[in-house]
Motif scaffolding. Structure first.
Motif, PDB file in Angstrom:
ATOM      1  N   LEU A 168      -8.463 -24.451  29.243  1.00 20.33           N
ATOM      2  CA  LEU A 168      -9.354 -25.174  28.332  1.00 20.33           C
ATOM      3  C   LEU A 168     -10.559 -24.317  27.955  1.00 20.33           C
ATOM      4  N   VAL A 169     -11.106 -23.592  28.929  1.00 13.22           N
ATOM      5  CA  VAL A 169     -12.234 -22.695  28.635  1.00 13.22           C
ATOM      6  C   VAL A 169     -11.819 -21.644  27.620  1.00 13.22           C
ATOM      7  N   PHE A 170     -10.621 -21.064  27.812  1.00 17.12           N
ATOM      8  CA  PHE A 170     -10.130 -20.075  26.837  1.00 17.12           C
ATOM      9  C   PHE A 170      -9.970 -20.699  25.454  1.00 17.12           C
ATOM     10  N   GLY A 171      -9.473 -21.938  25.414  1.00 21.86           N
ATOM     11  CA  GLY A 171      -9.315 -22.621  24.134  1.00 21.86           C
ATOM     12  C   GLY A 171     -10.643 -22.859  23.443  1.00 21.86           C
ATOM     13  N   LEU A 172     -11.649 -23.267  24.206  1.00 21.00           N
ATOM     14  CA  LEU A 172     -12.971 -23.500  23.609  1.00 21.00           C
ATOM     15  C   LEU A 172     -13.611 -22.197  23.148  1.00 21.00           C
ATOM     16  N   LEU A 173     -13.361 -21.117  23.878  1.00 16.92           N
ATOM     17  CA  LEU A 173     -13.871 -19.817  23.441  1.00 16.92           C
ATOM     18  C   LEU A 173     -13.195 -19.389  22.142  1.00 16.92           C
ATOM     19  N   HIS A 174     -11.888 -19.652  22.042  1.00 15.26           N
ATOM     20  CA  HIS A 174     -11.180 -19.400  20.783  1.00 15.26           C
ATOM     21  C   HIS A 174     -11.864 -20.137  19.637  1.00 15.26           C
ATOM     22  N   MET A 202     -15.652  -3.053  22.695  1.00 11.49           N
ATOM     23  CA  MET A 202     -15.707  -4.015  23.792  1.00 11.49           C
ATOM     24  C   MET A 202     -15.404  -5.432  23.300  1.00 11.49           C
ATOM     25  N   ILE A 203     -15.995  -5.787  22.127  1.00 14.64           N
ATOM     26  CA  ILE A 203     -15.752  -7.119  21.574  1.00 14.64           C
ATOM     27  C   ILE A 203     -14.291  -7.267  21.167  1.00 14.64           C
ATOM     28  N   THR A 204     -13.754  -6.183  20.585  1.00 10.27           N
ATOM     29  CA  THR A 204     -12.338  -6.208  20.180  1.00 10.27           C
ATOM     30  C   THR A 204     -11.428  -6.383  21.393  1.00 10.27           C
ATOM     31  N   MET A 205     -11.764  -5.706  22.485  1.00 13.55           N
ATOM     32  CA  MET A 205     -10.962  -5.818  23.709  1.00 13.55           C
ATOM     33  C   MET A 205     -11.040  -7.232  24.268  1.00 13.55           C
ATOM     34  N   PHE A 206     -12.256  -7.822  24.222  1.00 14.47           N
ATOM     35  CA  PHE A 206     -12.439  -9.194  24.704  1.00 14.47           C
ATOM     36  C   PHE A 206     -11.585 -10.161  23.893  1.00 14.47           C
ATOM     37  N   ARG A 207     -11.616 -10.013  22.562  1.00  9.27           N
ATOM     38  CA  ARG A 207     -10.821 -10.882  21.698  1.00  9.27           C
ATOM     39  C   ARG A 207      -9.317 -10.713  21.969  1.00  9.27           C
ATOM     40  N   THR A 208      -8.902  -9.478  22.185  1.00  7.70           N
ATOM     41  CA  THR A 208      -7.481  -9.204  22.429  1.00  7.70           C
ATOM     42  C   THR A 208      -7.017  -9.849  23.735  1.00  7.70           C
ATOM     43  N   CYS A 209      -7.839  -9.696  24.782  1.00  9.46           N
ATOM     44  CA  CYS A 209      -7.481 -10.298  26.084  1.00  9.46           C
ATOM     45  C   CYS A 209      -7.460 -11.817  25.995  1.00  9.46           C
ATOM     46  N   LEU A 210      -8.449 -12.359  25.316  1.00  8.01           N
ATOM     47  CA  LEU A 210      -8.536 -13.810  25.173  1.00  8.01           C
ATOM     48  C   LEU A 210      -7.332 -14.355  24.406  1.00  8.01           C
ATOM     49  N   ARG A 211      -6.994 -13.659  23.313  1.00 12.81           N
ATOM     50  CA  ARG A 211      -5.860 -14.064  22.491  1.00 12.81           C
ATOM     51  C   ARG A 211      -4.544 -13.918  23.254  1.00 12.81           C
ATOM     52  N   GLY A 212      -4.439 -12.844  24.044  1.00 14.08           N
ATOM     53  CA  GLY A 212      -3.213 -12.604  24.791  1.00 14.08           C
ATOM     54  C   GLY A 212      -2.971 -13.643  25.868  1.00 14.08           C
ATOM     55  N   ILE A 213      -4.036 -14.010  26.583  1.00 15.98           N
ATOM     56  CA  ILE A 213      -3.889 -15.010  27.657  1.00 15.98           C
ATOM     57  C   ILE A 213      -3.527 -16.372  27.088  1.00 15.98           C
ATOM     58  N   TYR A 214      -4.144 -16.748  25.979  1.00 14.93           N
ATOM     59  CA  TYR A 214      -3.956 -18.085  25.433  1.00 14.93           C
ATOM     60  C   TYR A 214      -2.666 -18.212  24.623  1.00 14.93           C
ATOM     61  N   SER A 215      -2.361 -17.180  23.838  1.00 14.99           N
ATOM     62  CA  SER A 215      -1.222 -17.308  22.916  1.00 14.99           C
ATOM     63  C   SER A 215      -0.165 -16.214  23.046  1.00 14.99           C
ATOM     64  N   CYS A 216      -0.443 -15.180  23.886  1.00 18.71           N
ATOM     65  CA  CYS A 216       0.476 -14.046  24.076  1.00 18.71           C
ATOM     66  C   CYS A 216       0.629 -13.182  22.820  1.00 18.71           C
ATOM     67  N   PRO A 255      -7.538 -18.025  16.079  1.00 22.61           N
ATOM     68  CA  PRO A 255      -6.509 -19.059  15.890  1.00 22.61           C
ATOM     69  C   PRO A 255      -6.095 -19.683  17.222  1.00 22.61           C
ATOM     70  N   LEU A 256      -5.915 -20.988  17.240  1.00 22.66           N
ATOM     71  CA  LEU A 256      -5.569 -21.727  18.461  1.00 22.66           C
ATOM     72  C   LEU A 256      -4.056 -21.817  18.617  1.00 22.66           C
ATOM     73  N   ASN A 257      -3.416 -20.659  18.836  1.00 23.08           N
ATOM     74  CA  ASN A 257      -1.956 -20.646  18.981  1.00 23.08           C
ATOM     75  C   ASN A 257      -1.588 -20.691  20.457  1.00 23.08           C
ATOM     76  N   LEU A 258      -1.538 -21.885  21.040  1.00 21.56           N
ATOM     77  CA  LEU A 258      -1.179 -22.034  22.448  1.00 21.56           C
ATOM     78  C   LEU A 258       0.282 -21.641  22.651  1.00 21.56           C
ATOM     79  N   HIS A 259       0.525 -20.765  23.623  1.00 18.29           N
ATOM     80  CA  HIS A 259       1.886 -20.282  23.854  1.00 18.29           C
ATOM     81  C   HIS A 259       2.777 -21.409  24.364  1.00 18.29           C
ATOM     82  N   CYS A 260       4.055 -21.318  24.016  1.00 22.15           N
ATOM     83  CA  CYS A 260       4.989 -22.383  24.373  1.00 22.15           C
ATOM     84  C   CYS A 260       5.128 -22.545  25.892  1.00 22.15           C
ATOM     85  N   LEU A 261       4.972 -21.445  26.652  1.00 21.97           N
ATOM     86  CA  LEU A 261       5.060 -21.542  28.105  1.00 21.97           C
ATOM     87  C   LEU A 261       3.923 -22.396  28.664  1.00 21.97           C
TER      88      LEU A 261
END
Length: 523
Positions: A91-97, A1-15, A103-109
Motif C-alpha cells: 500500500l505504501v508503494f501504491g501511495l508513492l506511485h 538517483m531519482i530515476t533509480m528510485f522510480r525504477t525500483c518502485l515501479r519494479g516492486i509494484y508492477s514488475c 502508473p498504478l499497474n499492480l502486478h497480477c501476482l
C-alpha cells in the motif's frame, strides 16, 4: 538517483523495470482493493494481539482434537503478521506511485496474493466468530485501554494521508468533484479529532485503585510445568496471595492435582502413554501409581509459552523431574507460606455432576493438615451448602451473582470479560471481592487494575509483580492536553500542506493553462 528510485518502485509494484507502462482504468480500483485488504489484515492482526491473552486455551483445544501439542496460535500470529506487513508495504508503494504520478499497474501476482490474503482473513474471522465468540467482549474491552492511543495514531495517519487528499483535490477537474473530496475529508477529520469525546476508559482517572493481588493459575505455568510443586514455588516468588489448582480423586480416593480430566486426562502433561499403555481415567490409577509418572518433561519438550529460554539449566533439570502432586503436598506449602488456596473439583466424566464423596474426601484432607479455614476459598458449587455445614470457616467463592446474594456471600470469581468496569465498581462499593481469570497480558491487567478488581488469576505473575502503575493510565487533564495539542498541530500541518500544494500547482501550471501546459485560449 531519482530515476533509480522510480525504477525500483515501479519494479516492486508492477514488475515493469525497464519501461513505464500505460495505466488502465481498473488500476485505481486495485489500489482501493489493496487498501481494503490492508485494513482487514491490520484489524485481524489487532484481534490476534488482543486474543493472545487466551492463546493457551486455543492450543489446548486443538491438542484435544489432534492429540499433539503444537503452538498453533503462534503459527496463526506469524502468518497474520506476514500478511499485514506485506499488504501495508504494498500500500505504501501504491501511495508513492500516486504521489509521484507513476502508473498504478499492480502486478497480477500481487493480485493473486491479495485475494488469498482476503480469503485467509475471512476464514480466520469466521472461525473466530464460530468457535471463540466470547473473545469479542475482550476486543471491546481492549478499546477501553487502547482507544486514546489509537486516536492519536489516527491523527498522525490522517495528517500524512492529507497530502495525497489535497493533491487529488487540486487535480480534480470539476467543482463537484472538489466539493466531494473536501467534504469527505472534513467529515472524517472531524470524527477523528473529536472522537475522544466519546471515549470512556477507566484508565483515564485521577483516582487509581490499589493494585490487584495475584493468584497463581496452576502455579506459575510459564516458568514451570503446571500444577507441579515447582510451579507453585515459582509463583511464591511473584508474591501471590493464593494458589489456584484443580483437584481430582484417584482410584483409592486420594485427592491429587491435575487439570485435564476424562479419558485422556494424563496424556498432555505426563508420560502415562509410556508407563501405563492402554490405561486411562483417574478411576484406574492409585495415587502411588500417579506419583510414578513424570509431569515435567512435556514442558521442556513443547515449551508451551515459549519461556523455556528464561530458565537456567538447573531449573530445567528441576522441571524435568516433576511428578504429579497430591493435594496434601500442596497444602504443606499453603500452611508454610500462609497463602490461600482456591480450586476446582474435576471428575471422571468431565461434567459438573459430583458425588458428595468428592467434597468429603477433599475437605477431610484439608482438615487433617490443620489448615486455617479462612485460607480455603471454596469454589465448586456442587454440595456447597453441605461443605458450609461441615466447614463454616471456608471462604465461599461464587461465579453467579444471584447465588452469592442468596447465600449472603461477598466473593466473586469470574472470567475477565464477564463484568464491565461499571459492574466491578458497583460490586466493590458493596464490599464484594472480585477476582477475574485468566489474565496474562499487561494491557488487560492494567485495564482491570484501573477498573478496581480485587485480584486476578494469572499464568504470568512474573510479568505483573514489579508493575508500580498501569501501563495505560493517564490523568484526565494530561490526556485532554495531549489530545488538544495533537489536534491543533495536525490541523496547522494540514493547512500548511494545503496552501503549499495550491501554491505549487499555481507555480507549475500558471493561470489560464491546462495541466499539460497548453494555454486555455488555444484549446
Amino acid at each position: 538517483m531519482i530515476t533509480m528510485f522510480r525504477t525500483c518502485l515501479r519494479g516492486i509494484y508492477s514488475c515493469h523495470w525497464n519501461q513505464r507502462s500505460n495505466e488502465q482504468k481498473s488500476d485505481r480500483c486495485w489500489l482501493s482493493f489493496l487498501s481494503f485488504v490492508s485494513i482487514l489484515a491490520l484489524s485481524w492482526m489487532y484481534i490476534c494481539f488482543i486474543a493472545f491473552n487466551d492463546h493457551y486455551d486455543v492450543n489446548n483445544e486443538l491438542f484435544k482434537a489432534v492429540k499433539k501439542w503444537v503452538n498453533w496460535y503462534m503459527i496463526v500470529m506469524i502468518i497474520s503478521a506476514v500478511l499485514a506487513i506485506y499488504c501495508l508495504l504494498l500500500l505504501v508503494f501504491g501511495l508513492l506511485h500516486l504521489a509521484i504520478k507513476e502508473p498504478l499497474n499492480l502486478h497480477c501476482l500481487h493480485k493473486v496474493f491479495l485475494f488469498l490474503g482476503l480469503l485467509a482473513v475471512t476464514l480466520e474471522t469466521a472461525g473466530f466468530c464460530f468457535k471463540w465468540e466470547k473473545q469479542w467482549k475482550a476486543i471491546y474491552m481492549s478499546f477501553q485501554a487502547t482507544a486514546p492511543f489509537l486516536q492519536l495514531s489516527a491523527v498522525v495517519a490522517l495528517t500524512v494521508i492529507s497530502c495525497l487528499v489535497f493533491q487529488s483535490y487540486h487535480r480534480a477537474k470539476t467543482t463537484a468533484c472538489k466539493i466531494f473530496i473536501m467534504m469527505t475529508f472534513l467529515v472524517v477529520s472531524a470524527a477523528v479529532f473529536l472522537c475522544p469525546l466519546a471515549i470512556c476508559s477507566p484508565c483515564i482517572t485521577s483516582n487509581l485503585p490499589p493494585k490487584p493481588a495475584l493468584i497463581g493459575h496452576r502455579g506459575a505455568p510459564m516458568l514451570a510445568p503446571e500444577n507441579t510443586l515447582m510451579s507453585f514455588r515459582k509463583s511464591l516468588e511473584c508474591g501471590v496471595v493464593a494458589f489456584e489448582t484443580d483437584v481430582q480423586l484417584s482410584k483409592d480416593k486420594k485427592p491429587f492435582l491435575m487439570h485435564d480430566c476424562g479419558k485422556n486426562f494424563l496424556l498432555r502433561t505426563t508420560d502415562v502413554k509410556d508407563k501405563f499403555p492402554g490405561r486411562d481415567g483417574s478411576n484406574n490409577f492409585t495415587l502411588q501409581e500417579l506419583k510414578t509418572l513424570n509431569a515435567g518433561k512435556w514442558f521442556s519438550r513443547s515449551d508451551p509459552f515459549w519461556t523455556l529460554s528464561s530458565l537456567s539449566e538447573e531449573e530445567r533439570r528441576e522441571a524435568d523431574n516433576q511428578t504429579v502432586p497430591s493435594l496434601s503436598e500442596l497444602l504443606v506449602l499453603v500452611k508454610k507460606y500462609n497463602v490461600s488456596l482456591i480450586f476446582d473439583l474435576k471428575n471422571e466424566n468431565n461434567s459438573t455432576v459430583f458425588q458428595s464423596s468428592d467434597s468429603f474426601y477433599t475437605t477431610e484432607t484439608i482438615n487433617k493438615l490443620g489448615i486455617s479455614p479462612d485460607k480455603i476459598w471454596w469454589l465448586p458449587p456442587e454440595y456447597r451448602h453441605d461443605v458450609m455445614k461441615m466447614e463454616p470457616g471456608f471462604k465461599q467463592v461464587y461465579n453467579k451473582q444471584k447465588e452469592m446474594l442468596m447465600d449472603g456471600g461477598n466473593f466473586m470469581n469470574m472470567n475477565f470479560s464477564s463484568l464491565s468496569a461499571r459492574e466491578i465498581s458497583e460490586l466493590r462499593k458493596s464490599n464484594v471481592s472480585v477476582n477475574l481469570w485468566v489474565v496474562n497480558e499487561r494491557w488487560l491487567f492494567s485495564l482491570l487494575w484501573c477498573s478496581g478488581v480485587s485480584s486476578v488469576t494469572t499464568n504470568a505473575c512474573h510479568l505483573f509483580k514489579d508493575m508500580s502503575k498501569p501501563d495505560w493510565h493517564l490523568e484526565p487533564n494530561m490526556y485532554k492536553g495531549i489530545w488538544i495539542a495533537t489536534d491543533i498541530v495536525s490541523l496547522l500541518l494540514m493547512i500548511g500542506l494545503f496552501l503549499w500544494q495550491r501554491r505549487r500547482k499555481s507555480y507549475i501550471y500558471p493561470p489560464n493553462t491546462s495541466e499539460k501546459g497548453i494555454p486555455l485560449l488555444a484549446l
